[in-house]
Design an enzyme around this catalytic site. Sequence first.
Site, mmCIF file in Angstrom:
data_model
loop_
_atom_site.group_PDB
_atom_site.id
_atom_site.type_symbol
_atom_site.label_atom_id
_atom_site.label_comp_id
_atom_site.label_asym_id
_atom_site.label_seq_id
_atom_site.Cartn_x
_atom_site.Cartn_y
_atom_site.Cartn_z
ATOM 1 N N THR A 324 48.195 36.798 35.620
ATOM 2 C CA THR A 324 47.277 36.605 36.738
ATOM 3 C C THR A 324 45.833 36.705 36.253
ATOM 4 O O THR A 324 45.551 37.139 35.142
ATOM 5 C CB THR A 324 47.462 37.666 37.831
ATOM 6 O OG1 THR A 324 46.901 38.911 37.394
ATOM 7 C CG2 THR A 324 48.920 37.853 38.189
ATOM 8 N N ASP A 325 44.915 36.337 37.125
ATOM 9 C CA ASP A 325 43.518 36.683 36.923
ATOM 10 C C ASP A 325 43.287 38.066 37.539
ATOM 11 O O ASP A 325 44.198 38.677 38.091
ATOM 12 C CB ASP A 325 42.609 35.615 37.533
ATOM 13 C CG ASP A 325 41.247 35.546 36.859
ATOM 14 O OD1 ASP A 325 40.816 36.549 36.246
ATOM 15 O OD2 ASP A 325 40.593 34.495 36.949
ATOM 16 N N TRP A 326 42.074 38.539 37.461
ATOM 17 C CA TRP A 326 41.694 39.910 37.801
ATOM 18 C C TRP A 326 42.079 40.284 39.240
ATOM 19 O O TRP A 326 41.523 39.774 40.207
ATOM 20 C CB TRP A 326 40.182 40.062 37.605
ATOM 21 C CG TRP A 326 39.643 41.446 37.729
ATOM 22 C CD1 TRP A 326 39.215 42.048 38.863
ATOM 23 C CD2 TRP A 326 39.432 42.381 36.662
ATOM 24 N NE1 TRP A 326 38.751 43.309 38.586
ATOM 25 C CE2 TRP A 326 38.865 43.541 37.247
ATOM 26 C CE3 TRP A 326 39.661 42.360 35.295
ATOM 27 C CZ2 TRP A 326 38.522 44.665 36.484
ATOM 28 C CZ3 TRP A 326 39.316 43.475 34.538
ATOM 29 C CH2 TRP A 326 38.766 44.615 35.123
ATOM 30 N N ASP A 328 44.477 39.609 41.219
ATOM 31 C CA ASP A 328 44.789 38.555 42.185
ATOM 32 C C ASP A 328 46.067 38.774 42.970
ATOM 33 O O ASP A 328 46.227 38.165 44.031
ATOM 34 C CB ASP A 328 44.820 37.193 41.480
ATOM 35 C CG ASP A 328 43.445 36.565 41.407
ATOM 36 O OD1 ASP A 328 42.633 36.834 42.308
ATOM 37 O OD2 ASP A 328 43.161 35.824 40.464
#
Length: 783
Positions: A324-326, A328
Amino acid sequence: MKIKHIAFAAFLSAACLPVAQAQKSNLTKASKDRTASSALTLDKKVEDLLSKMTLEEKVGQMAQITLDVVGKGENRFTSYEPLELDKSELKKALVDYKIGSVLNTANNRALTPQKWYSIISQIQNVALKDTRLGIPVIYGVDEIHGATYTAGATMFPQQINQAASRNRELVKRGAAITAYETRASSIPWNFSPVLDLAPDPRFSRQFESFGEDPYLAAELGVQMIDGYEGDNNDIGHAEHVASCMKHFLGYQVPTTGKDRTPTTLSETELREYHLPSFKAAVDAGSHTIMISSGIINGVPVHSNHDILTKLLKEELGFKGLVVTDWGDIEYLHTRDKIAATHKEAIMLAINAGIDMSMVPYQYETFCNGLVELVKEGKVKEERINDAVRRILRVKYALNLFEKPTTNPKDYPKFGSKEFEQASYQMAAESITLLKNQNDVLPLKKNVKVLVTGPNANTMRTLNGAWTYSWQGEKVDEFTEKYNTILEAVQKEIGERNVTYVPGVSYKMDGKYYEESADQMDKAIAAAKNVDAVILCLGENTSTETPGNLSDLYLSALQTELAQKLIATGKPVILVLNEGRPRIISRIEPDVKAVVQIYQPGNFGGDALADVLFGDVNPSGKLPYNYPRYPNALVPYIHKPSAEQQTVAGVYNYEADYNPQYEFGHGLSYTTFQYSKLTLSKSEIGKNEQLTVSVDVKNTGTREGKETVQVFTSDLYASGISPDMRRLRRFEKISLKPGESKTVTFTLSPEDLAYISRDGKKTIEAGDFEVKINDQKQKFTLLD
């Protein structure tokens, strides 16, 4: 001399070709055999380890925390300086919760290679010695234009510069150096390259991309992956890292133009424009991928099974790690409102196809919640096993079990002059000359100049965000030995020939940077005593949500400064130092030259000075359309209706397709003449190839580099209006004065395909046009 697109065939004579092909075939077979054998060994190791793991150990591998969580400090969000690890917090995370990955730096600040080695060695010692199975941690950082979080590392121009260079070799070389210096920091995983298609100049992260063309992004993305991972993707090599394609998918085209806001994309648009660069990267063997923080057609990508599993893992066949991104997964509950609880958000994301969650702080919630979901039957353990297999494969491929850290003493080229020269070369080849009225450039070295503007004397704006810190605000702490634009110009022509007054300055006002014009009058007065003005405008550094804006025009104060300087009657050379094209139509007609430097890195000032004063002949080409007006943001890939023929007295001509400068534009101090565009056939079948050649001659007095760009147009299509033109090939060549070269490319019917309304690739018979510079030829694709 002819330049072939299929490189291996260009240099072999007919006599030795059969032998060479046989040797190549044998080598390829041997390489495939070794790869297959290695894969079997790796898979066996993975399955053996997986069979020994408890559910809690598996789930721990799927969590990634930020470094501050295990640093000594008052809370999980900041650490004391100098950074020290909190042994009890480290034990809790790695031993009690079995966390498998750590990312980021502490306190948003670059560390020395020695500090990185010390910190990561301590983390790995706990993971290897204090946990039941001794599984090493995989450490990841955003090293997007050099080893961005390592003090003393070589900072390269941002990706948008690299796209402007159109130089595949330099892109690959820069990535290889970044991998070397990242490994010198004991970090094996790099969250790069950015493969987002970026046609929207409003978006705050356009500078992180390769621009707005799918083919350009695919070509350079593959070069970057090969540089990071090596030609054979042998990421276990001590000078290679695991790459991470990002952000899958459609991230940089939100409807509002602002970060992490929703977009609407048809299946056709998604596959035609946004998918090709990722498909190329998957085919190139990239080991990991990061998911877009956006929402497509109402569905957050992190919860979209169709995109993450059906498209990415099944259709594209991606076997690597999906991260994932930060934060998310949490946002599915707190921001996107599709999950009533954090636990439901975890269920949605993991079932959709996420393998690792960048938590990054509250890892207990993720780990406990996912364990409960498996026990409740809401997430199948086979889905967990699939995720952990992918994670373990990358860890084994990186050789972390045998060599969990790499010592900076083993990297003698770190920060070397050799590496710095590669950064300078990329900066020099990326600088794009957009306007040069009456050949005002290059300037003579005995000229007296005023250097002015808020970007004239700062290293921060040369580098951009993701440089020593997230927003780039700490750049000046690490860059004393490098030259700002002002300092580079002073070194080029002598301090006595240079007057400096900023005119407009960036000032900190609380948490935000504002502009101040307290020296504007002084700058106007100084302009009267010089021969030319070098006006350095643009924007301060930012990325992600802090970089959102509501007005794409160049700021009011910078515009006023430019207008008043123009009014002095002195020739104004406008230098644009910006992460996205800020609109300049209010001043562009009256400046004598426009030089776009984007964000060229620590050697950008030196490269610019060499261009301004003629030591370097500029060769950059725009990787996007530079808009003329804020309500005319039409990308270079557009439909014929965007270029409707207007009728005098009825329509406004200014409202037609009207970029300030178009994709691919870029001037030189010499001139190039194109002639003899030749097609091998006027008609080709769907199983045939088309050879395209053109003669290019340097008709000026200076040696120069030119990017030969091949565009095609589908004159008519069924069901879907065709794009006006598409970039299909490019090649950068160098020509001495009077020298000519025949440049040859090969196109296939696949290059002419488009995605139809049912989402399928369609190769349709009909008439097409090839365009190279001012040369055009038509041909027909037969049924």
